[in-house]
Design a protein around this motif. Structure first.
Motif, PDB file in Angstrom:
ATOM      1  N   VAL B 108      24.263  13.687  27.046  1.00 27.50           N
ATOM      2  CA  VAL B 108      24.834  13.719  28.323  1.00 27.50           C
ATOM      3  C   VAL B 108      25.965  14.486  28.301  1.00 27.50           C
ATOM      4  O   VAL B 108      26.243  15.436  29.474  1.00 27.50           O
ATOM      5  N   ALA B 109      26.832  14.550  27.258  1.00 22.52           N
ATOM      6  CA  ALA B 109      28.232  15.386  27.101  1.00 22.52           C
ATOM      7  C   ALA B 109      27.680  16.899  27.259  1.00 22.52           C
ATOM      8  O   ALA B 109      28.551  17.531  27.772  1.00 22.52           O
ATOM      9  N   GLY B 110      26.624  17.230  26.639  1.00 26.08           N
ATOM     10  CA  GLY B 110      26.342  18.561  26.431  1.00 26.08           C
ATOM     11  C   GLY B 110      25.904  19.006  27.927  1.00 26.08           C
ATOM     12  O   GLY B 110      25.851  20.072  28.142  1.00 26.08           O
ATOM     13  N   ALA B 111      24.823  18.087  28.500  1.00 24.23           N
ATOM     14  CA  ALA B 111      24.336  18.449  29.908  1.00 24.23           C
ATOM     15  C   ALA B 111      25.827  18.625  30.833  1.00 24.23           C
ATOM     16  O   ALA B 111      25.863  19.542  31.629  1.00 24.23           O
ATOM     17  N   VAL B 112      26.631  17.863  30.729  1.00 23.52           N
ATOM     18  CA  VAL B 112      27.881  18.076  31.614  1.00 23.52           C
ATOM     19  C   VAL B 112      28.882  19.060  31.313  1.00 23.52           C
ATOM     20  O   VAL B 112      29.083  19.904  32.268  1.00 23.52           O
ATOM     21  N   LEU B 113      28.705  19.576  30.042  1.00 20.06           N
ATOM     22  CA  LEU B 113      29.434  20.579  29.720  1.00 20.06           C
ATOM     23  C   LEU B 113      28.856  21.936  30.269  1.00 20.06           C
ATOM     24  O   LEU B 113      29.477  22.969  30.793  1.00 20.06           O
ATOM     25  N   VAL B 114      27.448  22.038  30.440  1.00 19.11           N
ATOM     26  CA  VAL B 114      26.637  23.144  30.689  1.00 19.11           C
ATOM     27  C   VAL B 114      26.775  23.321  32.309  1.00 19.11           C
ATOM     28  O   VAL B 114      26.941  24.214  32.510  1.00 19.11           O
ATOM     29  N   ALA B 115      26.734  21.976  32.795  1.00 22.62           N
ATOM     30  CA  ALA B 115      26.564  22.117  34.362  1.00 22.62           C
ATOM     31  C   ALA B 115      28.315  22.602  34.774  1.00 22.62           C
ATOM     32  O   ALA B 115      28.251  23.402  35.781  1.00 22.62           O
ATOM     33  N   PHE B 116      29.199  22.099  33.871  1.00 20.05           N
ATOM     34  CA  PHE B 116      30.697  22.524  34.278  1.00 20.05           C
ATOM     35  C   PHE B 116      30.875  24.143  34.105  1.00 20.05           C
ATOM     36  O   PHE B 116      31.487  24.717  34.907  1.00 20.05           O
ATOM     37  N   GLY B 117      30.086  24.512  33.183  1.00 14.72           N
ATOM     38  CA  GLY B 117      30.255  26.084  32.774  1.00 14.72           C
ATOM     39  C   GLY B 117      29.391  26.818  33.941  1.00 14.72           C
ATOM     40  O   GLY B 117      29.847  27.911  34.280  1.00 14.72           O
ATOM     41  N   VAL B 118      28.271  26.272  34.226  1.00 14.03           N
ATOM     42  CA  VAL B 118      27.543  27.001  35.223  1.00 14.03           C
ATOM     43  C   VAL B 118      28.207  27.016  36.628  1.00 14.03           C
ATOM     44  O   VAL B 118      28.171  27.994  37.230  1.00 14.03           O
ATOM     45  N   TRP B 119      28.752  25.982  36.880  1.00 15.38           N
ATOM     46  CA  TRP B 119      29.683  25.877  38.119  1.00 15.38           C
ATOM     47  C   TRP B 119      30.587  26.707  38.158  1.00 15.38           C
ATOM     48  O   TRP B 119      30.794  27.491  39.270  1.00 15.38           O
ATOM     49  N   ARG B 120      31.571  26.862  37.199  1.00 14.90           N
ATOM     50  CA  ARG B 120      32.676  28.013  36.967  1.00 14.90           C
ATOM     51  C   ARG B 120      32.112  29.416  37.144  1.00 14.90           C
ATOM     52  O   ARG B 120      32.807  30.179  37.869  1.00 14.90           O
ATOM     53  N   TRP B 121      31.016  29.369  36.411  1.00  9.75           N
ATOM     54  CA  TRP B 121      30.388  30.944  36.436  1.00  9.75           C
ATOM     55  C   TRP B 121      29.957  31.417  37.565  1.00  9.75           C
ATOM     56  O   TRP B 121      30.041  32.626  38.098  1.00  9.75           O
ATOM     57  N   THR B 122      29.214  30.412  38.516  1.00 10.91           N
ATOM     58  CA  THR B 122      28.772  31.140  39.798  1.00 10.91           C
ATOM     59  C   THR B 122      29.526  30.916  40.969  1.00 10.91           C
ATOM     60  O   THR B 122      29.423  31.314  41.984  1.00 10.91           O
ATOM     61  N   ARG B 123      30.681  30.085  40.838  1.00 14.48           N
ATOM     62  CA  ARG B 123      31.304  29.927  42.090  1.00 14.48           C
ATOM     63  C   ARG B 123      32.011  31.142  42.644  1.00 14.48           C
ATOM     64  O   ARG B 123      32.249  32.129  41.944  1.00 14.48           O
ATOM     65  N   VAL B 124      32.066  31.367  43.780  1.00 22.08           N
ATOM     66  CA  VAL B 124      32.628  32.483  44.536  1.00 22.08           C
ATOM     67  C   VAL B 124      34.171  32.543  44.380  1.00 22.08           C
ATOM     68  O   VAL B 124      34.833  31.680  44.577  1.00 22.08           O
ATOM     69  N   ARG B 125      34.789  33.670  43.851  1.00 16.13           N
ATOM     70  CA  ARG B 125      36.163  33.928  43.650  1.00 16.13           C
ATOM     71  C   ARG B 125      36.637  34.589  44.771  1.00 16.13           C
ATOM     72  O   ARG B 125      36.416  35.479  45.246  1.00 16.13           O
ATOM     73  N   GLU B 126      38.105  34.078  45.204  1.00 21.17           N
ATOM     74  CA  GLU B 126      38.492  34.829  46.391  1.00 21.17           C
ATOM     75  C   GLU B 126      39.301  35.900  45.587  1.00 21.17           C
ATOM     76  O   GLU B 126      40.092  35.752  44.573  1.00 21.17           O
ATOM     77  N   PRO B 127      39.493  37.127  46.515  1.00 27.38           N
ATOM     78  CA  PRO B 127      39.964  38.336  45.560  1.00 27.38           C
ATOM     79  C   PRO B 127      41.764  38.098  45.538  1.00 27.38           C
ATOM     80  O   PRO B 127      42.013  37.493  46.747  1.00 27.38           O
ATOM     81  N   GLU B 128      42.193  38.231  44.325  1.00 33.22           N
ATOM     82  CA  GLU B 128      43.593  38.041  44.365  1.00 33.22           C
ATOM     83  C   GLU B 128      44.311  39.168  45.089  1.00 33.22           C
ATOM     84  O   GLU B 128      43.946  40.501  44.932  1.00 33.22           O
ATOM     85  N   PRO B 129      45.350  38.922  45.717  1.00 32.43           N
ATOM     86  CA  PRO B 129      46.337  39.948  46.421  1.00 32.43           C
ATOM     87  C   PRO B 129      46.613  41.098  45.227  1.00 32.43           C
ATOM     88  O   PRO B 129      47.228  40.355  44.348  1.00 32.43           O
ATOM     89  N   ALA B 130      46.410  42.075  45.639  1.00 33.18           N
ATOM     90  CA  ALA B 130      47.188  43.402  44.558  1.00 33.18           C
ATOM     91  C   ALA B 130      48.723  43.080  44.663  1.00 33.18           C
ATOM     92  O   ALA B 130      49.457  42.864  45.647  1.00 33.18           O
ATOM     93  N   VAL B 131      49.254  43.020  43.770  1.00 37.50           N
ATOM     94  CA  VAL B 131      50.587  42.895  43.124  1.00 37.50           C
ATOM     95  C   VAL B 131      51.119  44.439  43.114  1.00 37.50           C
ATOM     96  O   VAL B 131      50.692  45.046  42.151  1.00 37.50           O
ATOM     97  N   GLN B 132      52.058  44.623  43.920  1.00 43.76           N
ATOM     98  CA  GLN B 132      52.792  46.154  43.606  1.00 43.76           C
ATOM     99  C   GLN B 132      53.770  45.816  42.514  1.00 43.76           C
ATOM    100  O   GLN B 132      54.753  45.054  42.661  1.00 43.76           O
ATOM    101  N   ALA B 133      53.768  46.830  41.753  1.00 45.16           N
ATOM    102  CA  ALA B 133      54.927  46.664  40.582  1.00 45.16           C
ATOM    103  C   ALA B 133      55.990  46.943  41.150  1.00 45.16           C
ATOM    104  O   ALA B 133      56.293  48.199  41.839  1.00 45.16           O
ATOM    105  N   PRO B 134      57.133  46.455  41.163  1.00 44.92           N
ATOM    106  CA  PRO B 134      58.644  46.780  41.455  1.00 44.92           C
ATOM    107  C   PRO B 134      58.973  48.293  40.882  1.00 44.92           C
ATOM    108  O   PRO B 134      58.519  48.467  39.695  1.00 44.92           O
TER     109      PRO B 134
END
Lengths: 178, 151
Positions: B108-134
């Motif tokens: 069960v613990a292994g399945a939870v870990l795998v599910a969590f990993g898959v969820w993190r891997w497949t979720r759509v990430r919002e583009p991070e705002p470009a940071v201008q270096a001062p």
């Protein structure tokens, strides 16, 4: 999120460390026959005719310890010879111990009765004593001197075979002399 | 005629009696127990072993079956004689329960870990705002001068 990742890494590392620990424990706890001159592994065991035996109780006496089982063919062939040796050396204070290894106790009783064995027999149904002595099979015989050390040859067969018969006499002598 | 019937009945009882009359419960069988008991010298179950110790234990089990012992009684006898290691599976009570539950917990613990990993891997990430270096004032001044030179 960072803390979850860190926790996962710690759990994974702990699991790997645990498995490695198990591997090391297994490798360091494999049974080997005790070396000549090393203390005989201590044990307590139930006696076939009742009561408990402690190896420490025979410290100061030479000991012949024979592992056997009723299902073992060669054990039948050496039973009478061992009894004769017991009759011969008991007057010199030598203690004979039969250790009934991985056997049904009812069978052991019938075996001893049939072969006229009269020295004490200890029960090792679980094989715990055999493991401590690194047993490779039955019959096998060890000699322990008065100081509780392993002496002589580790006999790996029936003492009715000529090479083991000679080793048996050398073993008794070593146990008596030291 | 009566004598003949009595003789037949006696014969039937003589053959069937010892096997059936004594037991007040269904008899267990050697085949049923062979897979649950270990051979102590070869570390396989009895049904996979022909080692002398295994053969002897099979005989012992059959003798106890003939005496009407239940499977539980026979197992208890064997544990008394050989220790708990004679059982192919640990008892489902006390500390031995761990041996049953730990693998399930692990899966069960292994399945939870795998599910969590898959969820993190497949979720759509919002583009991070470009940071201008001062830009430090000295560099800014140099840039202004360079741009002024271009004009």
């Amino acid at each position: 999120m960072r803390s979850v990742k860190l926790t996962g890494q710690v759990v994974a590392l702990a699991a790997v460390a645990g498995l490695l620990g198990l591997l090391v424990w297994r490798l360091t706890h494999q049974s080997h026959p005790p070396k000549v001159g090393a203390p005989a592994p201590h044990f307590t065991a139930k006696q076939l005719d009742g009561g408990t035996f402690d190896l420490a109780s025979v410290r100061g006496k030479p000991v012949v310890m024979n592992f056997w089982a009723s299902w073992c063919g060669p054990c039948k062939s050496e039973a009478a010879a061992l009894e004769q040796k017991w009759q011969k050396y008991s007057s010199q204070g030598v203690v004979f111990l039969g250790v009934d290894y991985n056997d049904v106790s009812g069978d052991a009783k019938r075996f001893l009765s049939k072969h006229g064995v009269t020295y004490p027999t200890l029960l090792d149904g679980s094989g715990m004593i055999g493991d401590r002595y690194g047993l490779t099979g039955v019959p096998e015989t060890y000699f322990i001197d008065r100081k509780g050390r392993i002496v002589g040859d580790h006999i790996l067969g029936p003492i009715t075979e000529s090479k083991w018969a000679e080793a048996f006499d050398r073993g008794i002598k070593a146990a008596l002399d030291s | 005629m009566i004598l003949r019937a009595a003789a037949v009945a006696a014969a039937v009882l003589a053959f069937a009696g010892p096997a059936a009359a004594a037991c007040g419960h269904p008899r267990t069988t050697l085949a049923h127990l062979e897979g649950q008991i270990m051979c102590p010298t070869c570390h396989t179950t009895l049904d996979q072993s022909n080692a002398p110790a295994a053969q002897r234990i099979k005989v012992f089990i059959q003798e106890r079956i003939d005496q009407c012992a239940t499977a539980q009684q026979i197992k208890a006898d064997l544990v008394t004689n050989f220790g708990a290691g004679i059982l192919a599976a640990p008892p489902r009570k006390g500390f031995d329960l761990l041996a049953w539950w730990l693998p399930i917990v692990g899966v069960v613990a292994g399945a939870v870990l795998v599910a969590f990993g898959v969820w993190r891997w497949t979720r759509v990430r919002e583009p991070e705002p470009a940071v201008q270096a001062p830009v430090d004032p000295e560099t800014e001044q140099q840039l202004d001068e360079l741009l002024a030179g271009l004009d």
